[in-house]
Design a protein around this motif. Structure first.
Motif, PDB file in Angstrom:
ATOM      1  N   LYS A   1      13.740  15.572  -1.115  1.00  0.00           N
ATOM      2  CA  LYS A   1      12.246  15.845  -1.441  1.00  0.00           C
ATOM      3  C   LYS A   1      11.753  14.402  -0.979  1.00  0.00           C
ATOM      4  N   VAL A   2      10.499  14.521   0.131  1.00  0.00           N
ATOM      5  CA  VAL A   2      10.048  13.780   0.864  1.00  0.00           C
ATOM      6  C   VAL A   2       8.638  13.774  -0.087  1.00  0.00           C
ATOM      7  N   SER A   3       8.275  12.237  -0.304  1.00  0.00           N
ATOM      8  CA  SER A   3       7.048  12.216  -1.082  1.00  0.00           C
ATOM      9  C   SER A   3       5.756  12.089  -0.145  1.00  0.00           C
ATOM     10  N   PHE A   4       6.186  11.496   1.079  1.00  0.00           N
ATOM     11  CA  PHE A   4       5.317  11.067   2.181  1.00  0.00           C
ATOM     12  C   PHE A   4       5.632  10.237   3.413  1.00  0.00           C
ATOM     13  N   VAL A   5       5.192  10.289   4.461  1.00  0.00           N
ATOM     14  CA  VAL A   5       5.646   9.388   5.396  1.00  0.00           C
ATOM     15  C   VAL A   5       4.773   8.379   5.820  1.00  0.00           C
ATOM     16  N   ALA A   6       5.312   7.226   5.883  1.00  0.00           N
ATOM     17  CA  ALA A   6       4.299   6.109   6.521  1.00  0.00           C
ATOM     18  C   ALA A   6       4.951   5.382   7.922  1.00  0.00           C
ATOM     19  N   VAL A   7       4.137   5.219   8.568  1.00  0.00           N
ATOM     20  CA  VAL A   7       4.237   4.864   9.958  1.00  0.00           C
ATOM     21  C   VAL A   7       3.947   3.599  10.205  1.00  0.00           C
TER      22      VAL A   7
ATOM     23  N   ALA B   1      14.546   3.819  11.640  1.00  0.00           N
ATOM     24  CA  ALA B   1      14.084   3.561  13.086  1.00  0.00           C
ATOM     25  C   ALA B   1      13.625   5.009  13.738  1.00  0.00           C
ATOM     26  N   PRO B   2      12.746   4.783  14.710  1.00  0.00           N
ATOM     27  CA  PRO B   2      12.253   5.990  15.286  1.00  0.00           C
ATOM     28  C   PRO B   2      13.469   6.643  16.176  1.00  0.00           C
ATOM     29  N   GLU B   3      14.255   5.766  16.741  1.00  0.00           N
ATOM     30  CA  GLU B   3      15.392   6.435  17.382  1.00  0.00           C
ATOM     31  C   GLU B   3      16.444   7.010  16.475  1.00  0.00           C
TER      32      GLU B   3
ATOM     33  N   ILE C   1       9.728   5.772   5.524  1.00  0.00           N
ATOM     34  CA  ILE C   1       8.860   4.623   6.170  1.00  0.00           C
ATOM     35  C   ILE C   1       9.494   4.436   7.412  1.00  0.00           C
ATOM     36  N   ILE C   2       8.743   4.643   8.655  1.00  0.00           N
ATOM     37  CA  ILE C   2       9.118   4.608   9.877  1.00  0.00           C
ATOM     38  C   ILE C   2       8.884   3.198  10.799  1.00  0.00           C
ATOM     39  N   SER C   3       9.826   2.413  10.833  1.00  0.00           N
ATOM     40  CA  SER C   3       9.824   0.959  11.229  1.00  0.00           C
ATOM     41  C   SER C   3      10.365   0.801  12.720  1.00  0.00           C
ATOM     42  N   PRO C   4       9.709  -0.122  13.325  1.00  0.00           N
ATOM     43  CA  PRO C   4      10.397  -0.214  14.808  1.00  0.00           C
ATOM     44  C   PRO C   4      11.486  -1.618  14.889  1.00  0.00           C
ATOM     45  N   LEU C   5      11.741  -2.301  13.843  1.00  0.00           N
ATOM     46  CA  LEU C   5      12.444  -3.329  14.085  1.00  0.00           C
ATOM     47  C   LEU C   5      13.758  -3.399  12.741  1.00  0.00           C
ATOM     48  N   ILE C   6      14.978  -3.684  13.343  1.00  0.00           N
ATOM     49  CA  ILE C   6      16.020  -3.604  12.401  1.00  0.00           C
ATOM     50  C   ILE C   6      15.770  -4.754  11.342  1.00  0.00           C
TER      51      ILE C   6
ATOM     52  N   CYS D   1       0.921  -1.155  -0.002  1.00  0.00           N
ATOM     53  CA  CYS D   1       0.005  -0.086   0.110  1.00  0.00           C
ATOM     54  C   CYS D   1       0.962   1.204   0.039  1.00  0.00           C
ATOM     55  N   TYR D   2       1.928   1.202   0.599  1.00  0.00           N
ATOM     56  CA  TYR D   2       2.949   2.380   0.625  1.00  0.00           C
ATOM     57  C   TYR D   2       4.159   2.031  -0.462  1.00  0.00           C
TER      58      TYR D   2
END
Length: 301
Positions: free
Chosen positions: A137-143, A120-122, A65-70, A51-52
């Motif tokens: 240039k950032v197109s969008f941010v996906a969390v 990663a959020p950190e 893309i903000i993702s929580p795990l390596i 979807c993203y």
């Protein structure tokens, strides 16, 4: 971008080789391409990532893309790269990279080669990362795994609650929140925290007829281990995932399985980056029978 004349199925075939979309994928992608904020609630295995990923490949700029795990980031980047011959199309920024690696990633992003950048959020909250993202240039941010935002979520992460503030400092771009796990209370908390109360919400059915669930009462340690070995041995040739609450338990279980003739490798934040990558790839390539993982924690970064 004129999404009215864009043939998304053609783009889907071009980038991923698929002939058709699943569930709400197409309408969600159209919404993202229009620049709308979206909140996507979709079960694991239903195709949230696409979807993203597809709009990121279509739009100008780089999607963050903000993702929580390596491990999750690496897996996603490897999958995207596997659909083409351009390794620069997707990268990740996290603590597993050397300084040289980070410089290479930023160079590819700045040159416009990279369409998806997993962070990663950190890493996102660091001043140097914010300044770098301001320069592109950032197109969008996906969390991704957006339930980590909520204090009511089972994977609550304080860094996730600063995402809106950090993203606003970078650019005023559309946001997409995605999760497979959200009660109504968690949904409300996610939207409030990200400032997405007016976002278009897409919620898919969570009925998965192909899954079978079974809960067993845990007995004494030796009985539990015996049952676990029995379950694994009864599924020869199948991939087995075992989750533990601590690194110590991960190492212990992996050793017990190996001693019983089962190919098993541990995966947790205490392993060095090279070992983690090797063990993860061995599991994904089915070179081992079982992967033993620790639960999600801040130390995973």
């Amino acid at each position: 971008m004129n999404v009215e004349v864009l043939d998304l199925k053609e783009k889907l075939k071009e980038f991923f080789g698929f002939d058709s979309f699943k569930g709400n994928q197409e309408v969600i992608i159209q919404s993202i391409l229009k620049g709308e904020d979206c909140f996507v609630i979709m079960p694991t295995g239903a195709g949230k990532s696409l979807c993203y990923q597809l709009p990121a490949l279509i739009l100008d700029g780089t999607a963050i893309i903000i993702s929580p795990l390596i491990a999750l980031m690496k897996n996603q980047v490897d999958l995207i790269r596997g659909f083409g011959d351009n390794d620069a199309v997707a990268h990740f920024l996290n603590s597993s990279l050397t300084k040289t690696d980070s410089i290479k990633v930023k160079s590819d992003v700045t040159s416009g080669k990279t369409k998806l950048l997993y962070v990663a959020p950190e890493t996102l909250k660091k001043d140097e990362t914010v300044e770098f993202l301001k320069s592109i240039k950032v197109s969008f941010v996906a969390v991704d795994e957006a339930h980590c935002i909520s204090e009511w979520g089972h994977d609550f992460r304080p860094e996730y609650r600063r995402i809106k503030q950090i993203v606003k400092a970078i650019d005023d771009v559309p946001m997409v929140a995605l999760t497979a796990t959200a009660t109504p209370k968690v949904q409300s908390d996610i939207q409030k925290n990200l400032g997405m109360n007016d976002a278009v919400v897409y919620k898919s059915s969570f009925n998965r007829a192909n899954l079978y669930y079974e809960v067993r009462e845990k007995g004494k340690k030796d009985v539990t281990l015996k049952n676990m070995l029995g379950i694994i041995n009864a599924r020869k040739g199948k991939s087995i995932i075992i989750y533990c609450l601590s690194r110590k338990k991960v190492e212990e279980i992996a050793s017990i399985l190996a001693a019983n003739g089962i190919k098993a490798l541990p995966y947790h934040a205490g392993l060095d980056a090279k070992t983690r990558v090797f063990n993860q790839d061995a599991f994904l390539m089915e070179d081992v029978d079982a992967g033993v993982f620790s639960g999600v924690g801040l130390e995973d970064f």
